[in-house]
Design an enzyme around this catalytic site. Structure first.
Site, mmCIF file in Angstrom:
data_model
loop_
_atom_site.group_PDB
_atom_site.id
_atom_site.type_symbol
_atom_site.label_atom_id
_atom_site.label_comp_id
_atom_site.label_asym_id
_atom_site.label_seq_id
_atom_site.Cartn_x
_atom_site.Cartn_y
_atom_site.Cartn_z
ATOM 1 N N ARG A 1 13.870 17.016 -2.038
ATOM 2 C CA ARG A 1 12.792 17.988 -2.042
ATOM 3 C C ARG A 1 13.462 19.347 -2.103
ATOM 4 N NH1 ARG A 1 7.390 17.706 0.348
ATOM 5 N NH2 ARG A 1 7.471 15.449 0.629
ATOM 6 N N THR B 1 7.491 5.677 -1.701
ATOM 7 C CA THR B 1 6.327 4.792 -1.752
ATOM 8 C C THR B 1 5.445 5.154 -2.943
ATOM 9 O OG1 THR B 1 6.408 4.553 0.630
ATOM 10 C CG2 THR B 1 4.338 3.965 -0.442
ATOM 11 N N ASN B 2 5.212 6.455 -3.098
ATOM 12 C CA ASN B 2 4.328 6.884 -4.186
ATOM 13 C C ASN B 2 4.879 6.517 -5.561
ATOM 14 O OD1 ASN B 2 1.834 8.725 -3.450
ATOM 15 N ND2 ASN B 2 3.385 8.940 -1.865
ATOM 16 N N ASP C 1 11.209 1.099 0.188
ATOM 17 C CA ASP C 1 12.031 1.768 1.202
ATOM 18 C C ASP C 1 13.481 1.287 1.264
ATOM 19 O OD1 ASP C 1 11.843 3.840 3.247
ATOM 20 O OD2 ASP C 1 12.180 2.269 4.727
ATOM 21 N N ARG D 1 11.030 8.991 14.087
ATOM 22 C CA ARG D 1 12.342 8.545 14.529
ATOM 23 C C ARG D 1 13.028 9.654 15.316
ATOM 24 N NH1 ARG D 1 15.253 8.705 10.731
ATOM 25 N NH2 ARG D 1 13.786 9.109 9.059
ATOM 26 N N SER E 1 13.458 10.442 3.629
ATOM 27 C CA SER E 1 12.179 10.070 4.247
ATOM 28 C C SER E 1 11.090 11.067 3.847
ATOM 29 C CB SER E 1 12.328 10.058 5.760
ATOM 30 O OG SER E 1 13.317 9.144 6.124
ATOM 31 N N TYR F 1 3.581 12.681 -8.763
ATOM 32 C CA TYR F 1 2.873 11.402 -8.639
ATOM 33 C C TYR F 1 2.942 10.601 -9.943
ATOM 34 C CZ TYR F 1 1.471 13.558 -4.297
ATOM 35 O OH TYR F 1 1.504 14.177 -3.092
ATOM 36 N N LYS G 1 15.012 0.134 9.665
ATOM 37 C CA LYS G 1 16.124 1.061 9.543
ATOM 38 C C LYS G 1 17.363 0.557 10.298
ATOM 39 C CE LYS G 1 14.280 3.828 6.681
ATOM 40 N NZ LYS G 1 12.964 4.258 6.717
ATOM 41 N N ARG H 1 1.145 6.627 9.866
ATOM 42 C CA ARG H 1 1.558 5.587 8.903
ATOM 43 C C ARG H 1 0.573 4.428 8.901
ATOM 44 N NH1 ARG H 1 7.089 6.109 6.500
ATOM 45 N NH2 ARG H 1 7.717 8.149 7.225
ATOM 46 N N TYR I 1 7.599 3.843 18.457
ATOM 47 C CA TYR I 1 7.373 4.315 17.085
ATOM 48 C C TYR I 1 8.139 3.468 16.059
ATOM 49 C CZ TYR I 1 7.754 6.551 12.706
ATOM 50 O OH TYR I 1 7.742 6.732 11.350
ATOM 51 N N GLY I 2 7.481 3.135 14.990
ATOM 52 C CA GLY I 2 7.977 2.285 13.908
ATOM 53 C C GLY I 2 9.476 2.232 13.682
ATOM 54 N N GLY I 3 10.025 3.304 13.113
ATOM 55 C CA GLY I 3 11.435 3.299 12.732
ATOM 56 C C GLY I 3 12.381 3.077 13.901
ATOM 57 N N CYS J 1 9.755 11.714 1.002
ATOM 58 C CA CYS J 1 9.979 12.464 -0.238
ATOM 59 C C CYS J 1 9.501 11.713 -1.470
ATOM 60 C CB CYS J 1 11.444 12.842 -0.377
ATOM 61 S SG CYS J 1 11.934 14.105 0.805
ATOM 62 N N HIS K 1 18.707 3.128 1.066
ATOM 63 C CA HIS K 1 17.359 3.637 1.348
ATOM 64 C C HIS K 1 16.672 3.936 0.014
ATOM 65 C CE1 HIS K 1 14.884 6.881 3.717
ATOM 66 N NE2 HIS K 1 14.231 5.745 3.632
HETATM 67 P P1 GTP Z 1 9.447 7.179 3.920
HETATM 68 O O1 GTP Z 1 8.466 6.094 4.126
HETATM 69 O O2 GTP Z 1 9.481 8.139 5.076
HETATM 70 O O3 GTP Z 1 10.828 6.703 3.592
HETATM 71 O O4 GTP Z 1 8.873 8.131 2.755
HETATM 72 P P2 GTP Z 1 8.717 7.976 1.171
HETATM 73 O O5 GTP Z 1 9.967 8.450 0.520
HETATM 74 O O6 GTP Z 1 8.237 6.622 0.837
HETATM 75 O O7 GTP Z 1 7.606 9.067 0.833
HETATM 76 P P3 GTP Z 1 6.076 8.925 0.348
HETATM 77 O O8 GTP Z 1 5.964 8.289 -1.000
HETATM 78 O O9 GTP Z 1 5.296 8.323 1.445
HETATM 79 O O10 GTP Z 1 5.662 10.449 0.180
HETATM 80 C C1 GTP Z 1 5.728 11.359 1.230
HETATM 81 C C2 GTP Z 1 4.970 12.631 0.929
HETATM 82 O O11 GTP Z 1 5.384 13.168 -0.323
HETATM 83 C C3 GTP Z 1 3.475 12.408 0.825
HETATM 84 O O12 GTP Z 1 2.822 13.463 1.489
HETATM 85 C C4 GTP Z 1 3.200 12.461 -0.645
HETATM 86 O O13 GTP Z 1 1.901 12.888 -0.904
HETATM 87 C C5 GTP Z 1 4.261 13.416 -1.165
HETATM 88 N N1 GTP Z 1 4.652 13.116 -2.550
HETATM 89 C C6 GTP Z 1 4.999 11.907 -3.049
HETATM 90 N N2 GTP Z 1 5.277 11.973 -4.375
HETATM 91 C C7 GTP Z 1 5.113 13.257 -4.724
HETATM 92 C C8 GTP Z 1 5.254 13.976 -5.963
HETATM 93 O O14 GTP Z 1 5.603 13.427 -7.014
HETATM 94 N N3 GTP Z 1 4.995 15.311 -5.926
HETATM 95 C C9 GTP Z 1 4.617 15.950 -4.789
HETATM 96 N N4 GTP Z 1 4.386 17.255 -4.848
HETATM 97 N N5 GTP Z 1 4.472 15.319 -3.607
HETATM 98 C C10 GTP Z 1 4.709 13.994 -3.565
HETATM 99 C C1 SPV Z 2 11.569 6.774 7.090
HETATM 100 O O1 SPV Z 2 11.493 7.652 7.952
HETATM 101 O O2 SPV Z 2 12.440 6.818 6.168
HETATM 102 C C2 SPV Z 2 10.612 5.652 7.090
HETATM 103 C C3 SPV Z 2 9.768 5.493 8.250
HETATM 104 O O3 SPV Z 2 10.581 4.869 6.168
HETATM 105 S S1 SPV Z 2 10.593 4.776 9.573
HETATM 106 O O4 SPV Z 2 10.440 3.327 9.487
HETATM 107 O O5 SPV Z 2 9.981 5.276 10.763
HETATM 108 O O6 SPV Z 2 11.996 5.087 9.516
HETATM 109 MN MN MN Z 3 12.162 5.390 4.620
#
Ligand code: GTP
Ligand code: SPV
Ligand code: MN
Length: 611
Positions: A413, A260-261, A284, A76, A255, A506, A213, A382, A204-206, A257, A233
């Protein structure tokens, strides 16, 4: 040279707008996207012929494609993103502003003739189940097949949305053109007062999946303030407890952080045996309303994941690995010789060669002119995949009233400072905790990686109006939410002296969520610190986790001196909102300051029962 464009709908206003935009952008034809499988296949074929998509190995990855964006178009672009309200003061000090007149005028120049030689697709889409009182409808016009195919995964697209539009005629007008993908002719414009979004010059996506978004957060947050709900968010997840009850939480992390995980974690063995199970609702965006029971109810307005690829593997996120095995569009990852894909931190050995995200031949160990390693995948690479392919998807995804929220979690973070978890004292303090969130910058946005920036409620780049007003809205909603969720803060990213993460993160994060839920049920005591309640070490279940002794204690340290330094940053941040910042937040600031000052004279932590 007026072309005769054809576009049939009973909604006259919609038709007029589509034809008018076509005359501006000059496409060859207008094509309505009906959401059908036939049309999808046709678009995929055309995209492959045009080189926009590369079909992947269909035996291993059926229905999967690879797309590469321009190398200057991989995240973005917040500096080119504007909120165009009539009055400048309405967007506040943290948003870019342009007057609607100036913005339309400038962008019109970029849109003029921008679709020449391409088609203009009309995508009717619903954010949220079609017909739900939570949902909002949009129509995106775009000249990108990649956008159409992504929108078909991320939102509900099709004729039933058009039928809905014929009844209601309330929708967000979204116009997008890749134009010439020139960063100097790129703009992402939001017109909250016109319910309109214009995005030009990016692929690009976002920046271009305008339901996400742009509508889902920036315009929706503006609507939410007026209509008294929340557009946030946040991920949404259900935690099935050993007693069979499912409790839902919503969590806002900036974003990249960990939303998703967290949203799709598989319980670690120790907790799985106890009977825990996770149900993914969203990763998200969360739209939340107060229902007649006085609780906050949330829906995920999206139908797909647009997730970060690097770091996704069978250990970090096995559910996602399962989800993206079919019908997935990969963006900016490495193409292997066997027609499958790879990224840093993916399963399997590092491939001996491939074509990287820039479309260049790649081998492990390559470095560029500056000696920097050449990456296989872009750090913000992505995948786009349907939610329903997720093995842990919640059965309540389509329910029009969503799920009731027991806890709201903020997080960032932070290598130092913020402990693994703490609980706010009450709603107002919780809003302060959200409003003072900060995080180190990631690859999801342009800028200096690692720099700490304040990102209140993870909404800094996504709030469609003045954030001071947004905080006011959060505070005011307390009156309406009779059964308010408790508010927590987490930090998975604290490091030790050697720069290593102290907490394994995780799936192990569920251990922290378990504590959070037991606090919501008033089942455990906690330790009162100046910043909030933290767990007693014995209340975090570490069964099956090899955490060295003393590490949990380190993760929970609240260092008053560091927090006093943090207060400077908070005060600087608050001051830019001048007298618009709700005084409640300054009161919380002063209260925290005096707790910290008093606390540094006394023994820092006082155990106190809070049952
Ligand atoms: P957006 O889609 O941008 O909004 O991101 P998100 O908040 O969904 O983040 P996502 O779950 O994709 O994680 C982003 C990065 O953080 C990845 O590289 C993960 O491997 C890392 N990550 C996720 N959870 C953890 C955790 O609990 N510990 C650590 N150290 N890293 C993590
Ligand atoms: C973010 O950056 O918070 C995302 C990816 O979820 S995007 O859709 O590009 O904004
Ligand atoms: Mn996001």
């Amino acid at each position: 040279m007026d072309k005769k464009y054809k576009f049939a709908t009973r909604n006259k206003a919609l038709k007029d707008w589509v034809i008018k935009m076509a005359h501006l952008c000059d496409p060859d034809a207008i094509i309505l996207v009906d959401g059908s499988q036939e049309q999808k296949s046709k678009l995929e074929k055309e995209a492959v012929t045009a080189g926009e998509l590369i079909p992947l190995n269909q035996d291993v990855l059926p229905g999967c494609y690879l797309h590469r964006t321009n190398i200057n178009d991989v995240a973005r672009t917040e500096h080119l993103t504007y909120i165009c309200s009539r009055k400048k003061e309405d967007v506040g000090p943290t948003n870019n502003w342009m007057s609607p007149e100036a913005a339309y005028k400038k962008a019109r120049e970029f849109f003029k003739g921008s679709m020449k030689g391409r088609n203009m697709y009309v995508i009717p889409f619903s954010m949220g189940p079609v017909g739900s009182p939570f949902s909002k409808i949009g129509v995106e016009l775009t000249d990108s097949r990649y956008v159409v195919l992504n929108m078909m995964i991320m939102t509900r697209v099709g004729i039933d949305v058009i039928r809905q539009l014929e009844k209601e005629n309330k929708y967000t007008k979204c116009l997008h053109s890749i134009a010439d993908l020139d960063v100097n002719r790129r703009l992402i414009l939001h017109f909250p007062e016109d319910n309109t979004i214009w995005s030009v010059g990016s692929g690009y996506g976002g920046n271009v999946l305008l339901g996400k978004k742009c509508l889902g957060l920036r315009l929706a947050s503006y609507m939410a303030k007026k209509e008294k709900w929340f557009a946030e968010h946040m991920l949404i997840m259900g935690i099935e407890e050993p007693n069979g009850r499912i409790k839902y939480i919503a969590a806002a992390f900036p974003s990249a952080c960990g939303k998703t995980n967290l949203a799709m974690l598989i319980p670690p063995e120790g907790l799985r045996r106890k009977g825990y199970r996770i149900w993914t609702v969203g990763d998200d965006i969360s739209w939340m309303r107060v229902d007649s029971d006085g609780s906050l109810w949330a829906i995920n307005p999206e139908t797909g994941f647009f997730g970060v690829a690097p770091g996704t593997n069978s250990t970090s996120n096995p559910s996602m690995v399962e989800t993206i095995k079919k019908n997935t569009i990969y963006t900016n990852v490495l193409l292997k010789q066997d027609g499958t894909v790879w990224w840093e931190g993916s399963d399997g050995d590092v491939p001996s060669r491939g074509i990287n995200w820039q479309g260049l031949q790649w081998k492990p160990g390559m470095s560029d002119n500056h000696g920097e390693p050449v990456l296989a995948a872009h750090p913000n690479a992505r995948f786009t995949a349907p939610l329903i392919q997720c093995p842990t998807i919640s059965y309540r995804l389509e329910q029009h009233h969503g799920v009731p929220i027991s806890a709201i979690i903020f997080g960032g973070r932070r290598q130092y400072l913020a402990p693994l978890v703490y609980e706010s004292f009450n709603w107002q303090h919780g809003v302060f905790v959200g409003a003072t969130m900060a995080s180190e910058r990631t690859a999801a946005q342009y800028g200096k990686l690692g720099e700490v920036r304040r990102d209140p409620m993870a909404m800094l780049p996504f709030c469609g109006y003045d954030m001071a007003e947004y905080f006011r809205h959060w505070l005011d909603m307390a009156k309406r939410i009779k059964r308010a969720p408790k508010i927590f803060h987490v930090n998975w990213f604290r490091i030790d002296e050697n720069g290593k993460f102290l907490w394994p993160g995780y799936r192990e994060n569920l251990r922290v969520l378990e504590w959070i839920l037991s606090r919501c049920d008033n089942e455990v005591d906690a330790v009162k610190t100046p910043i909030g309640f933290i767990p007693r070490a014995q209340d975090i279940d570490l069964t099956g986790l090899q955490l060295k002794s003393g590490v949990l204690e380190k993760l929970l340290v609240v260092n008053n001196k560091d927090w006093l330094v943090e207060l400077d940053g908070i005060s600087k941040f608050f001051k830019q909102f001048k007298n618009k910042l709700p005084k409640e937040l300054w009161n919380e600031y002063e209260a925290l300051k005096s707790r910290l000052e008093r606390g540094s004279e006394r023994k820092p932590d006082t155990v106190r029962g809070t049952k």
